[in-house]
Scaffold this motif. Structure first.
Motif, PDB file in Angstrom:
ATOM      1  N   LYS A 265      10.036  58.302  14.349  1.00 34.92           N
ATOM      2  CA  LYS A 265       9.114  57.534  13.514  1.00 34.92           C
ATOM      3  C   LYS A 265       9.855  56.771  12.436  1.00 34.92           C
ATOM      4  O   LYS A 265       9.446  55.676  12.032  1.00 34.92           O
ATOM      5  CB  LYS A 265       8.080  58.471  12.877  1.00 34.92           C
ATOM      6  N   LYS A 302      -1.533  54.679  20.910  1.00 33.60           N
ATOM      7  CA  LYS A 302      -1.142  55.463  19.736  1.00 33.60           C
ATOM      8  C   LYS A 302      -0.596  56.822  20.186  1.00 33.60           C
ATOM      9  O   LYS A 302      -1.015  57.372  21.209  1.00 33.60           O
ATOM     10  CB  LYS A 302      -2.344  55.675  18.813  1.00 33.60           C
ATOM     11  N   ASP A 306       1.672  58.852  15.060  1.00 31.92           N
ATOM     12  CA  ASP A 306       0.766  58.063  14.219  1.00 31.92           C
ATOM     13  C   ASP A 306      -0.200  58.920  13.411  1.00 31.92           C
ATOM     14  O   ASP A 306      -0.873  58.416  12.509  1.00 31.92           O
ATOM     15  CB  ASP A 306      -0.041  57.086  15.089  1.00 31.92           C
ATOM     16  N   TRP A 308      -1.703  61.046  10.657  1.00 23.55           N
ATOM     17  CA  TRP A 308      -1.381  61.160   9.238  1.00 23.55           C
ATOM     18  C   TRP A 308      -0.921  62.576   8.872  1.00 23.55           C
ATOM     19  O   TRP A 308      -1.546  63.554   9.219  1.00 23.55           O
ATOM     20  CB  TRP A 308      -2.626  60.788   8.410  1.00 23.55           C
ATOM     21  N   GLN A 351      -9.036  61.078  13.002  1.00 22.97           N
ATOM     22  CA  GLN A 351      -8.196  59.966  13.460  1.00 22.97           C
ATOM     23  C   GLN A 351      -7.996  60.029  14.972  1.00 22.97           C
ATOM     24  O   GLN A 351      -8.120  59.007  15.672  1.00 22.97           O
ATOM     25  CB  GLN A 351      -6.839  60.014  12.753  1.00 22.97           C
ATOM     26  N   GLU A 355      -9.655  57.436  17.960  1.00 22.23           N
ATOM     27  CA  GLU A 355      -8.770  56.739  18.900  1.00 22.23           C
ATOM     28  C   GLU A 355      -9.174  57.057  20.341  1.00 22.23           C
ATOM     29  O   GLU A 355      -9.215  56.169  21.203  1.00 22.23           O
ATOM     30  CB  GLU A 355      -7.320  57.154  18.644  1.00 22.23           C
ATOM     31  N   ASN A 523      -4.556  52.862  10.619  1.00 22.64           N
ATOM     32  CA  ASN A 523      -3.689  53.634  11.509  1.00 22.64           C
ATOM     33  C   ASN A 523      -3.238  54.950  10.876  1.00 22.64           C
ATOM     34  O   ASN A 523      -2.111  55.394  11.046  1.00 22.64           O
ATOM     35  CB  ASN A 523      -2.452  52.808  11.918  1.00 22.64           C
ATOM     36  N   SER A 525      -2.738  55.690   7.755  1.00 17.94           N
ATOM     37  CA  SER A 525      -2.043  55.611   6.469  1.00 17.94           C
ATOM     38  C   SER A 525      -3.048  55.564   5.319  1.00 17.94           C
ATOM     39  O   SER A 525      -4.101  54.943   5.424  1.00 17.94           O
ATOM     40  CB  SER A 525      -1.160  54.368   6.419  1.00 17.94           C
TER      41      SER A 525
END
Length: 661
Positions: A265, A302, A306, A308, A351, A355, A523, A525
């Motif tokens: 990452k 993703k 990704d 968090w 999240q 997705e 995404n 963040s």
């Protein structure tokens, strides 16, 4: 003629992070996302004056400045013929291993190898760099590896000599005995566009009488490294064998098979779609294609990287769970919901779920947010600080890395909805200690009412705690009033000897984002760098209102006062109809650096331009520039900091409108 392919200490450091990187480094086809400009990197890092300060402790040392490998080695060997000598940046080679030692002290057949680092050290906390489990402390591992590598090269190059190894570090317990010491180490570009330090002729014995750097023997922990460290993912089984193997792979330009994981990452060998269209290659993509047999299409999906704040990424990858579509609740872990706010694991699963379901809708806990807003008192105050912390203090009595608060911006939202940029502070004068003046200006801005105050992340709270301690140790006539003010708007930190929670304690908008708001467009963040464009793209209300030139206008209905902008339009759309990031169309902070470097300096977990502002402050403090250049840079700093607090206002206004929908 090409330079020899030696394994240097910087390449070895890179290989300890991931040995596959050795194959990508230095190749034009593999872009590197580190800063392009080495001088800019020196400014952004802020610790390069430490190396020059260390040299001042050895006034009779010889400095080898040539970048040519063979010339540097030749000059080094000539100096080493002396019975006793101190050399700065000597070039030592053993076969295909090559190092430039920061400071090398030779006394007969004994060497002192000294690696200088601009990292703070506490003898009470750090001791011998070994943790309670008898292993190298992870905080110090990279630094100890560096010394261990150099000691190995030096010992093999001079097998009949003995070697003692040291780290020279910044002593947190030391205090500066003179004013303006930092200003006596000016950063300049040399003919190769590299950092170069000019030492002022006014530097004297008093400046150096209190040593800010301390020399720590690390032979014990280096031997531990040789015995136990650097196995996973490496081509050999012992530390020293790995040095040999890595050097051979690099010399022969052979790729070491990648081991993918969470570390990917933050890998610097990546490139944009535009770069790929121009024939460039992504190192990260190459590794993942090699290990996972992915096609280009797979990279549109993703992955667990990704998610968090997710610590289980490596475990998932080991189990073959790479894409978010394959993640199950057990991979995240069970969550016990005890209150309305999203728990971290809940947020992570939210999240993933969005997705998997291709759900682009925004999660917004309107009821909880409305409850929070109900506890706020108008007028609302939005503040942002720009700060710096450097190794060599600015001021007498200061310790290394004691913080400097040089700028703030302040927006107000009134009960009737009227918004204004109410105030700002900036002090970039060379060598001036701005902190107390900073707090006085902040106090005058915030003491006139009992309105709620907002920050984004705990940075402002931490800095005000630090200034509180500085004031207590000062002789300022108004220190009691200033300390009392600080206590009213902050909470004490863990390191504080006192405990308090101010009646106007600042509200952290970052925590509100984490608890009540999630937009898939971010995404995962929570940085306002991603949150601001997301809410601007989702809020028709903000788009309609701020696509007009009412910001910095004195004539328009609903106009907003600004101290730095005139008739500013904040909503601009690109070819795809997406609202552009407002920071992208501000005046350039620096006109002489690439957009690539600007983007890197803009990265961060808090407000958008922290790295840019810190670098600008460093340039204003540690370089020579004309009055015009200084004025233009200060204007840019004011614009960027105002944008930071305006971004917070936009976020608040967007949330308020969502509650009313």
């Amino acid at each position: 003629m090409n330079k020899p392919r030696y394994l240097t200490k910087s390449r070895f450091k890179m290989a300890t992070e991931c040995p596959t990187k050795l194959y990508y480094t230095g190749k034009n086809e593999y872009p590197n996302t580190m800063l392009d400009d080495p001088f800019l990197a020196a400014l952004a890092d802020g610790g390069h004056q430490v190396g020059e300060l260390a040299k001042q402790y050895y006034p009779n040392g010889f400095d080898i400045t040539t970048l040519d490998y063979s010339q540097a080695e030749k000059q080094t060997l000539e100096l080493l013929k002396l019975e006793e000598v101190v050399i700065f940046e000597p070039a030592i080679r053993f076969n295909n291993l090559f190092i430039r030692v920061d400071i090398l002290v030779k006394k007969g057949n004994h060497f002192e190898l000294i690696e200088v680092k601009a990292k703070s050290y506490s003898r009470q906390k750090n001791n011998d760099f070994i943790n309670t489990k008898g292993k190298v402390d992870s905080t110090w591992k990279a630094y100890i590896y560096d010394v261990a590598f150099q000691k190995h090269v030096l010992k093999n190059a001079f097998p009949k000599s003995s070697v003692s190894s040291y780290l020279m570090l910044v002593d947190k317990s030391a205090t500066c005995v003179t004013d303006g010491l930092n200003q006596k180490f000016i950063l300049e570009k040399d003919e190769h566009n590299r950092k170069g330090i000019t030492v002022s002729s006014s530097l004297d014995a008093k400046d150096l009488s209190s040593k800010l750097l301390t020399k720590i023997n690390v032979d014990k922990v280096v031997e531990l490294v040789y015995e136990t460290e650097l196995h996973t993912g490496m081509p050999a089984h012992s530390f020293k064998d790995n040095i040999t193997a890595l050097a051979k792979h690099y010399q022969e330009d052979k790729k070491i098979s990648p081991v993918i994981g969470k570390k990917c990452k933050t890998c610097e060998f990546r490139c944009s779609v535009e770069d790929e269209q121009q024939g460039k290659l992504s190192g990260v993509k190459s590794c993942w294609q090699e290990q996972l047999r992915w096609s280009d299409k797979d990279f549109n999906d993703k992955t667990v990287l990704d998610i968090w704040n997710f610590r289980g990424a490596d475990k998932c990858i080991e189990q073959g769970v790479i894409k978010l579509i394959d993640v199950e609740p057990e991979h995240i872990g069970e969550v016990e919901t005890k209150n309305a706010a999203l728990a971290p694991k809940e947020r992570q699963w939210l999240q993933v779920e969005k997705e998997q379901n291709n759900d682009k809708s925004i999660y917004f806990d309107a009821e909880s947010m409305q409850s929070e807003m109900g506890s706020w008192t108008f007028p609302l105050h939005f503040i942002d600080f720009e700060t710096s912390a450097v190794a060599i203090p600015f001021y007498k009595g200061m310790s290394p890395y004691e913080g400097i608060a040089f700028q703030f911006s302040h927006h107000i939202v009134n009960a009737d909805g009227h918004v204004e940029h109410a105030g700002e502070f900036l002090n970039t004068a060379k060598g001036e200690f701005p902190n107390f003046e900073f707090v006085r200006a902040l106090k005058s801005q915030l003491e006139n009412d009992q309105g709620t105050i907002f920050m984004y992340s705990s940075h402002e709270n931490s800095y005000l705690n630090m200034i509180y301690r500085q004031l207590n140790d000062s002789n300022e006539l108004d220190k009691e009033k200033l300390c009392e003010f600080i206590k009213t708007i902050t909470r004490s930190t863990h390191s504080s000897k006192e405990n308090w929670h101010g009646e106007r304690c600042m509200v952290d908008m970052l925590e509100l984002v984490k608890k009540y708001y999630y937009d898939p467009a971010t995404n995962g963040s929570n940085s306002i760098k991603y949150v601001l464009p997301a809410i601007l793209n989702s809020s028709q209300y903000l788009q309609d209102k701020y696509s007009k030139p009412i910001y910095g206008s004195n004539v328009s209905t609903g106009s907003i006062n600004s101290l730095n902008f005139k008739d500013k339009v904040w909503i601009e759309v690109d070819e795809q109809g997406k609202v552009k990031d407002p920071y992208k169309h501000l005046p350039k902070m620096f006109t002489d650096i690439s957009n690539h470097d600007v983007e890197l300096l803009s990265e961060g977990d808090e407000l958008n331009n922290g790295g840019l502002a810190l670098t600008a402050y460093a340039r204003l403090q540690f370089t020579h520039m004309s009055d015009y250049e200084r004025e233009e840079l200060e204007k840019a700093l004011l614009c960027y900091c105002e944008t930071d607090t305006w971004a917070m206002v936009l976020l608040y206004l967007g949330w308020k409108e969502m509650i009313n929908e």
